[in-house]
Scaffold this motif. Structure first.
Motif, PDB file in Angstrom:
ATOM      1  N   ASP A  21       0.824  -1.207   0.000  1.00  0.00           N
ATOM      2  CA  ASP A  21       0.000   0.000   0.000  1.00  0.00           C
ATOM      3  C   ASP A  21       0.862   1.264   0.000  1.00  0.00           C
ATOM      4  O   ASP A  21       0.519   2.266  -0.644  1.00  0.00           O
ATOM      5  N   LEU A  22       1.983   1.216   0.731  1.00  0.00           N
ATOM      6  CA  LEU A  22       2.875   2.382   0.762  1.00  0.00           C
ATOM      7  C   LEU A  22       3.489   2.642  -0.612  1.00  0.00           C
ATOM      8  O   LEU A  22       3.709   3.802  -0.990  1.00  0.00           O
ATOM      9  N   ILE A  23       3.768   1.581  -1.350  1.00  0.00           N
ATOM     10  CA  ILE A  23       4.301   1.750  -2.710  1.00  0.00           C
ATOM     11  C   ILE A  23       3.302   2.525  -3.563  1.00  0.00           C
ATOM     12  O   ILE A  23       3.670   3.454  -4.292  1.00  0.00           O
ATOM     13  N   LYS A  24       2.030   2.147  -3.468  1.00  0.00           N
ATOM     14  CA  LYS A  24       0.992   2.844  -4.234  1.00  0.00           C
ATOM     15  C   LYS A  24       0.904   4.308  -3.822  1.00  0.00           C
ATOM     16  O   LYS A  24       0.745   5.202  -4.657  1.00  0.00           O
ATOM     17  N   GLN A  25       1.040   4.551  -2.514  1.00  0.00           N
ATOM     18  CA  GLN A  25       0.971   5.934  -2.031  1.00  0.00           C
ATOM     19  C   GLN A  25       2.173   6.753  -2.497  1.00  0.00           C
ATOM     20  O   GLN A  25       2.028   7.927  -2.850  1.00  0.00           O
ATOM     21  N   ILE A  26       3.337   6.126  -2.487  1.00  0.00           N
ATOM     22  CA  ILE A  26       4.544   6.837  -2.932  1.00  0.00           C
ATOM     23  C   ILE A  26       4.425   7.230  -4.395  1.00  0.00           C
ATOM     24  O   ILE A  26       4.710   8.377  -4.775  1.00  0.00           O
ATOM     25  N   ASP A  27       3.991   6.275  -5.219  1.00  0.00           N
ATOM     26  CA  ASP A  27       3.825   6.576  -6.643  1.00  0.00           C
ATOM     27  C   ASP A  27       2.770   7.659  -6.852  1.00  0.00           C
ATOM     28  O   ASP A  27       2.933   8.552  -7.691  1.00  0.00           O
ATOM     29  N   LEU A  28       1.691   7.590  -6.080  1.00  0.00           N
ATOM     30  CA  LEU A  28       0.631   8.600  -6.195  1.00  0.00           C
ATOM     31  C   LEU A  28       1.148   9.974  -5.790  1.00  0.00           C
ATOM     32  O   LEU A  28       0.883  10.979  -6.479  1.00  0.00           O
TER      33      LEU A  28
END
Length: 704
Positions: A553-560
């Motif tokens: 989930d943090l990966i998705k947030q970082i990319d976002l």
């Protein structure tokens, strides 16, 4: 960030530079092959020399205040090679265009040959006189990049193998058949576990089987030269030179004889070898049946003869030879064409006799595209003359065709973890439950250590890195670069909506990062004094699942967050005329945006490792929940001889294990998939450019 994650890019760059020099010279691949491998040999040897030199010097005995000189024996004990000063790579790189580089390289090679009898007349020498002095200088500098002077471990060993791979792919020598993919050789060695006695490879190519066998012994913290005796057969003189270079650079000794194995047996090891490791040529149909029919290495007879008096297919000649070399306690592991395991006719009769000995131990099916010069699937065969009684009438069937990673569009291999997972199946088969549990425990530990590494860890050169904090800091710096201009805008200007969206996402990210850090601390504490029994490890793998999900989930947030920051920049420039304002320093925006992207990549890569190692633990515990071997649909089955007999004595794993159920990929990554497609497109474009150049050259040769 582990240095080996970057080595593939370094390998490719070095190869591209070396290959470009060839393309701009008058040399064909086969002419360029040996002198380049000679220089790679020297550079690899120098890396291994430097890696052990300080430790050797520190422990040299002294008498009367004088320390005795270094000897080649000091280095052999450390699986390395001794180099006189003239053969050390730095001295060759330091040569200028006014120096005769070819002469110096020849002298370097001669100095090594003078110290190592096994290399006399083996190393390339006269070949360098054919290369321009400037080209030699470029090659030496290319093979000595600054980043390789700082890395630790046997990185140049990988590059040495990579160059062998690339020359094999070009079929620059012997159709490329001199090289077996490291992935397969390593799996063979680790399943065989060669730890004592004689190892023979009757089709030894460039000696990769010996190197990997030695690495297994090194993992036991023992000296391969003291534990193993290497014996090889090879028909091609140039390939023998490669094999001897490969052994020497790893500090190994071996006796490799020039022979056509079908008709010659100079080592006379019938029934004497503890281990056979090999990758013979597949499906050969030109073996003279009259010459081999009375060979004592054919205990099961000829597999079949055609009208021309030739053996119909040589696969079972090789298999019979491998079996005959084994001592009463010997083991064999070899690569074989997938056709052999279910072939009919005379081959089936030989296979039946082999199965009836009870010495066929395991079969591993490998998908296509593991080889560089052929795309066909293959199988790994394992024989054991000393199988335990409970396994005497059984064969372990493993279908590994769905286990792979994609290296390029055309080439697949096993990741280190995939190899370990396949090995774990063999461990369970052998009753080595502790090895299995150690592997699962190791994966759990890696989940936690990589989780901690998201906040603080060490880079390639020992420097401290902080992936998540650094990404947050990079975003703050980027936002600070925008702030002077943003303050000049009205609150309801075009930038307001993307700014609010960014700030909302950033606040949620900070909260989730804090929660992630707290979970890691909690799980690390829970791991202290961990019970590594199977039941407790299964519970731990389940307990770590939320942590793995949080990393995703943090990966998705970082990319976002990075996308939102870019969206804010683009809105300011396109809708708010930022470039026309003095408070918008475009140079700073570009610089900080690039830094944020680089920090994003580092953070994402580290977070991915958390989930990656958890998936490896799950792969094991879901398939073998009791830490015992069991049948797994589409993967593994322990097959009785009666079932093999009922299936025409077939040894094809897929015939027994069934079809694996289709798995839903919960970790499908659209952006990563697009990057893979981009890599594939680049490969195709590169091939198109090479093809166009070849066509142009052919037309020029025709005078068109």
């Amino acid at each position: 960030m582990a240095q080996l994650e970057h080595i593939e890019a370094i390998e490719k760059r070095l190869w591209t530079a070396a290959d470009t020099m060839r393309a701009n010279s008058n040399y064909a691949s086969n002419e360029y092959f040996l002198p380049v491998m000679g220089l790679v040999f020297l550079r690899h040897a120098y890396s291994r020399f430097l890696a052990v030199k300080d430790d050797i010097v520190a422990n040299l005995p002294s008498r009367g205040g004088k320390t005795r000189p270094l000897t080649k024996e000091d280095f052999s004990q450390k699986s390395s090679i001794y180099l006189q000063s003239k053969a050390q790579f730095d001295s060759l790189v330091a040569l200028t265009d006014s120096d005769d580089r070819a002469k110096s390289i020849i002298e370097a090679m001669e100095s090594i040959e003078s110290d190592y009898d096994s290399l006399r007349g083996v190393l390339p020498k006269n070949e360098y006189q054919e290369l321009d002095n400037e080209v030699l200088g470029q090659l030496l500098r290319t093979l000595n990049p600054d980043e390789l002077k700082r890395v630790k471990g046997d990185v140049f060993g990988r590059i040495y193998e990579y160059f062998l791979t690339q020359f094999a792919d070009q079929k620059a020598h012997d159709g490329g058949e001199f090289f077996t993919p490291i992935s397969l050789v390593s799996l063979i060695a680790n399943i065989l576990e060669p730890n004592h006695g004689t190892v023979i490879d009757p089709a030894c190519g460039s000696g990769g089987m010996f190197v990997q066998g030695a690495r297994f012994v090194e993992q036991l913290h023992q000296n391969p030269n003291e534990k193993l005796t290497f014996r090889g057969l090879e028909k091609n003189a140039t390939t023998i030179r490669l094999a001897k270079m490969n052994l020497a650079v790893h500090g190994l000794e071996g006796d490799i004889q020039k022979a056509i194995t079908y008709y010659e047996d100079p080592h006379e090891l019938l029934g004497k070898a503890e281990y056979v490791m090999a990758n013979p040529p597949f499906n050969v149909d030109e073996i003279d049946a009259e010459k081999v029919k009375t060979d004592p290495r054919l205990p099961f007879g000829l597999p079949g003869v055609n009208k021309k008096g030739k053996v119909s297919n040589g696969n079972y000649i090789w298999i019979s030879y491998f079996y005959s070399y084994l001592s009463e306690t010997g083991r064999a592991g070899f690569v074989m064409s997938s056709q052999a395991s279910s072939a009919g006719g005379g081959e089936a009769k030989v296979r039946q006799k082999l199965v009836e000995t009870g010495d066929v131990d395991a079969m591993v099916a490998i998908r296509s595209n593991f080889f560089y010069t052929r795309t066909v699937p293959c199988e790994l065969w394992f024989l054991n003359r000393n199988k335990p009684e409970e396994h005497k009438d059984k064969v372990l069937m493993i279908d590994a065709r769905n286990v792979y990673r994609k290296v390029t569009r055309k080439i697949y291999d096993f990741s280190p973890e995939q190899q370990q997972n396949l090995l774990a199946i063999v461990w369970l088969y052998r009753g080595q439950e502790e090895n299995y549990l150690d592997l699962v425990a190791g994966y759990c530990q890696r989940v936690l250590s990589e989780g901690e590494g998201c906040f603080t860890g060490h880079g390639d050169n020992g420097e401290v890195i902080e992936p998540l904090p650094s990404f947050v800091a990079a975003l703050d710096t980027l936002q600070s670069a925008m702030t002077p201009f943003v303050k000049t805008l009205a609150n309801d200007a075009e930038h307001a909506a993307p700014l609010k969206e960014y700030e909302t996402a950033l606040a949620a990210f900070h909260k989730d990062v804090d929660g992630f850090k707290g979970s890691i601390i909690e799980q690390v504490e829970a791991w202290q004094g961990q019970d590594v029994s199977n039941a407790k490890l299964n519970a731990t793998v389940e307990r770590l699942a939320p942590l793995a999900d949080a990393s995703r989930d943090l990966i998705k947030q970082i990319d976002l967050l990075y996308k939102l920051a870019c969206k804010l920049i683009e809105t300011c420039e396109a809708e708010c005329a930022a470039r026309d304002c003095d408070s918008w320093v475009n140079r700073d925006i570009i610089r900080t945006r690039k830094a944020a992207d680089e920090a994003r990549k580092v953070a994402v890569d580290e977070l991915k490792l958390v989930r990656y190692f958890h998936r490896q633990a799950c792969w094991m515990t879901e398939r073998f929940p009791e830490a015992k071997l069991r049948d797994v649909e589409g993967l593994v089955k322990l097959v009785d001889r009666s079932e093999i007999e009922a299936n025409d004595w077939s040894l094809t794993p897929g015939r027994y294990v069934g079809v694996a159920p289709e798995e839903v990929d919960a970790d499908f990554d659209f952006e990563e998939t697009m990057r893979d497609i981009h890599v594939e497109l680049n490969d195709l474009n590169d091939e198109a450019v090479k093809l166009a150049a070849t066509i142009k050259k052919n037309f020029e040769g025709l005078g068109i």
